[in-house]
Design a protein around this motif. Sequence first.
Motif, PDB file in Angstrom:
ATOM      1  N   ASP A   3      59.502  42.496  51.644  1.00  0.00           N
ATOM      2  CA  ASP A   3      58.199  42.032  52.140  1.00  0.00           C
ATOM      3  C   ASP A   3      57.102  42.301  51.118  1.00  0.00           C
ATOM      4  N   LEU A   4      57.130  43.497  50.517  1.00  0.00           N
ATOM      5  CA  LEU A   4      56.156  43.812  49.483  1.00  0.00           C
ATOM      6  C   LEU A   4      56.313  42.842  48.315  1.00  0.00           C
ATOM      7  N   ALA A   5      57.542  42.566  47.926  1.00  0.00           N
ATOM      8  CA  ALA A   5      57.809  41.668  46.799  1.00  0.00           C
ATOM      9  C   ALA A   5      57.268  40.262  47.072  1.00  0.00           C
ATOM     10  N   LYS A   6      57.408  39.777  48.296  1.00  0.00           N
ATOM     11  CA  LYS A   6      56.910  38.446  48.644  1.00  0.00           C
ATOM     12  C   LYS A   6      55.395  38.379  48.521  1.00  0.00           C
ATOM     13  N   LYS A   7      54.714  39.418  48.999  1.00  0.00           N
ATOM     14  CA  LYS A   7      53.257  39.450  48.918  1.00  0.00           C
ATOM     15  C   LYS A   7      52.800  39.536  47.467  1.00  0.00           C
ATOM     16  N   LEU A   8      53.438  40.405  46.701  1.00  0.00           N
ATOM     17  CA  LEU A   8      53.069  40.586  45.300  1.00  0.00           C
ATOM     18  C   LEU A   8      53.293  39.296  44.517  1.00  0.00           C
ATOM     19  N   LEU A   9      54.407  38.634  44.754  1.00  0.00           N
ATOM     20  CA  LEU A   9      54.708  37.394  44.054  1.00  0.00           C
ATOM     21  C   LEU A   9      53.679  36.313  44.392  1.00  0.00           C
ATOM     22  N   ASP A  10      53.300  36.231  45.635  1.00  0.00           N
ATOM     23  CA  ASP A  10      52.289  35.264  46.062  1.00  0.00           C
ATOM     24  C   ASP A  10      50.958  35.537  45.375  1.00  0.00           C
ATOM     25  N   ARG A  11      50.583  36.818  45.266  1.00  0.00           N
ATOM     26  CA  ARG A  11      49.312  37.186  44.632  1.00  0.00           C
ATOM     27  C   ARG A  11      49.320  36.850  43.137  1.00  0.00           C
ATOM     28  N   ILE A  12      50.430  37.105  42.468  1.00  0.00           N
ATOM     29  CA  ILE A  12      50.534  36.804  41.036  1.00  0.00           C
ATOM     30  C   ILE A  12      50.342  35.313  40.798  1.00  0.00           C
ATOM     31  N   ARG A  13      50.895  34.497  41.667  1.00  0.00           N
ATOM     32  CA  ARG A  13      50.817  33.046  41.487  1.00  0.00           C
ATOM     33  C   ARG A  13      49.442  32.484  41.827  1.00  0.00           C
ATOM     34  N   LYS A  14      48.582  33.296  42.423  1.00  0.00           N
ATOM     35  CA  LYS A  14      47.225  32.857  42.746  1.00  0.00           C
ATOM     36  C   LYS A  14      46.174  33.477  41.818  1.00  0.00           C
ATOM     37  N   ILE A  15      46.611  34.256  40.847  1.00  0.00           N
ATOM     38  CA  ILE A  15      45.691  35.056  40.045  1.00  0.00           C
ATOM     39  C   ILE A  15      44.785  34.178  39.180  1.00  0.00           C
ATOM     40  N   LYS A  16      43.550  34.636  39.002  1.00  0.00           N
ATOM     41  CA  LYS A  16      42.587  33.988  38.104  1.00  0.00           C
ATOM     42  C   LYS A  16      42.242  34.970  36.982  1.00  0.00           C
ATOM     43  N   ILE A  17      42.449  34.533  35.738  1.00  0.00           N
ATOM     44  CA  ILE A  17      42.217  35.394  34.580  1.00  0.00           C
ATOM     45  C   ILE A  17      41.057  34.837  33.762  1.00  0.00           C
ATOM     46  N   HIS A  18      40.124  35.723  33.400  1.00  0.00           N
ATOM     47  CA  HIS A  18      38.972  35.329  32.596  1.00  0.00           C
ATOM     48  C   HIS A  18      39.004  36.006  31.229  1.00  0.00           C
ATOM     49  N   ALA A  19      38.491  35.300  30.228  1.00  0.00           N
ATOM     50  CA  ALA A  19      38.178  35.933  28.954  1.00  0.00           C
ATOM     51  C   ALA A  19      36.858  36.686  29.108  1.00  0.00           C
ATOM     52  N   HIS A  20      36.607  37.630  28.208  1.00  0.00           N
ATOM     53  CA  HIS A  20      35.319  38.316  28.185  1.00  0.00           C
ATOM     54  C   HIS A  20      34.748  38.253  26.783  1.00  0.00           C
ATOM     55  N   ALA A  21      33.485  37.871  26.692  1.00  0.00           N
ATOM     56  CA  ALA A  21      32.851  37.726  25.382  1.00  0.00           C
ATOM     57  C   ALA A  21      32.798  39.045  24.619  1.00  0.00           C
ATOM     58  N   TYR A  22      32.807  40.174  25.338  1.00  0.00           N
ATOM     59  CA  TYR A  22      32.732  41.456  24.637  1.00  0.00           C
ATOM     60  C   TYR A  22      33.932  41.662  23.718  1.00  0.00           C
ATOM     61  N   ALA A  23      35.066  41.088  24.053  1.00  0.00           N
ATOM     62  CA  ALA A  23      36.256  41.240  23.223  1.00  0.00           C
ATOM     63  C   ALA A  23      36.060  40.638  21.829  1.00  0.00           C
ATOM     64  N   LEU A  24      35.112  39.711  21.702  1.00  0.00           N
ATOM     65  CA  LEU A  24      34.791  39.089  20.407  1.00  0.00           C
ATOM     66  C   LEU A  24      33.347  39.386  20.005  1.00  0.00           C
TER      67      LEU A  24
END
Length: 357
Positions: A30-51
Amino acid sequence: MSDLVSSYFEKSVSRNVLPTDAKPPEFTADLAKKLLDRIRKIKIHAHAYALLTNLTHYKWKIEDMLYFAYQNELNGLNIHLADGESGSLGNISDDERKKFAELAKKLDLEIVLEASSTDKATVDKLFHIANVMDVHNLRVYGRYEGPLDVVMDKITDDLHYITSLAEKHDCYVDFEQHEELKSQEIATILKQVNSKRIHALFDFGNMINADEAPMEAFFNLAPFIRTVHMKGVKVVDYGGSTGHYGVLQGSDQDEMPSERFIYELLMLGDDKPQVKTYCLEQENHYVAPPFRSKDEGKNPFIKFRDISETPVPEGMTLEKMLALEPVWAYNQLKYFRKVLNKFEVLCELKIMEGTHE
């Protein structure tokens, strides 16, 4: 096989976590199903501070950050109003801001605007620019000097004002735990403000400067976290207090429980993800002195802090740092995706086991 999968997952989320901090979760189907669902919905941003070094020395323009995010298949960009010096969003015209926002829209990238204060002048400018650019997600943090109780009262008043602007402009504002306040103090402020428009931004290393243990800080702030700044951190002992030094996330020098943070953040929220964006803020060679100490009183004096900077480290030329910054930024993304991919594989194996029982 089941024991092997669970053992590997437990090892992953226990790296740099003290046994007294938090027990690893039981890795069930059950934990694995929830975690997998969350990973597939993730939003990743760049940050200008890194450059930031490239932006400061005009090797990159702020538009280049949008192309960096797009070319690496990210979902957006977090950018400070000061990033880019004279070419920054804080200094260019409204027409130029609109063009930047139009480019982001063409590239299907969300923008998060960041400012380093909660005072009225800064906030008014932040909301003006957000309105011009049709941006609805913002970040702030406090920069007041004085006794802790006075600082907390000022920030609370500011956030009430920010709430009124956020409601007027349909914005959401995340308050970052930015080195001088402890997570529990920020939680107290957010409870007092009690607004659906105001939440917390969790940074992967700033709690060190407030003399907090990483996992303790996370759990104190967890109910309020909406966005995240990810980075690698080495703890620096200043004798009775701690600061941190920026290192490559996921490297042997990184002392933060990054994989545990990622897991816990993904799992926040019952029916839908609580955390909206994961922002890649690689800060290699960032120097952050302590703000709090173990022997402080109940109402310590909070010193004023200037805006963060990353100097060119001793033994490295500016030219080399300019060349390496994009590599470091890309490597952080590669690390993060590697962690997510590992979690995905483990989740799929755990779910398969459940179907064959």
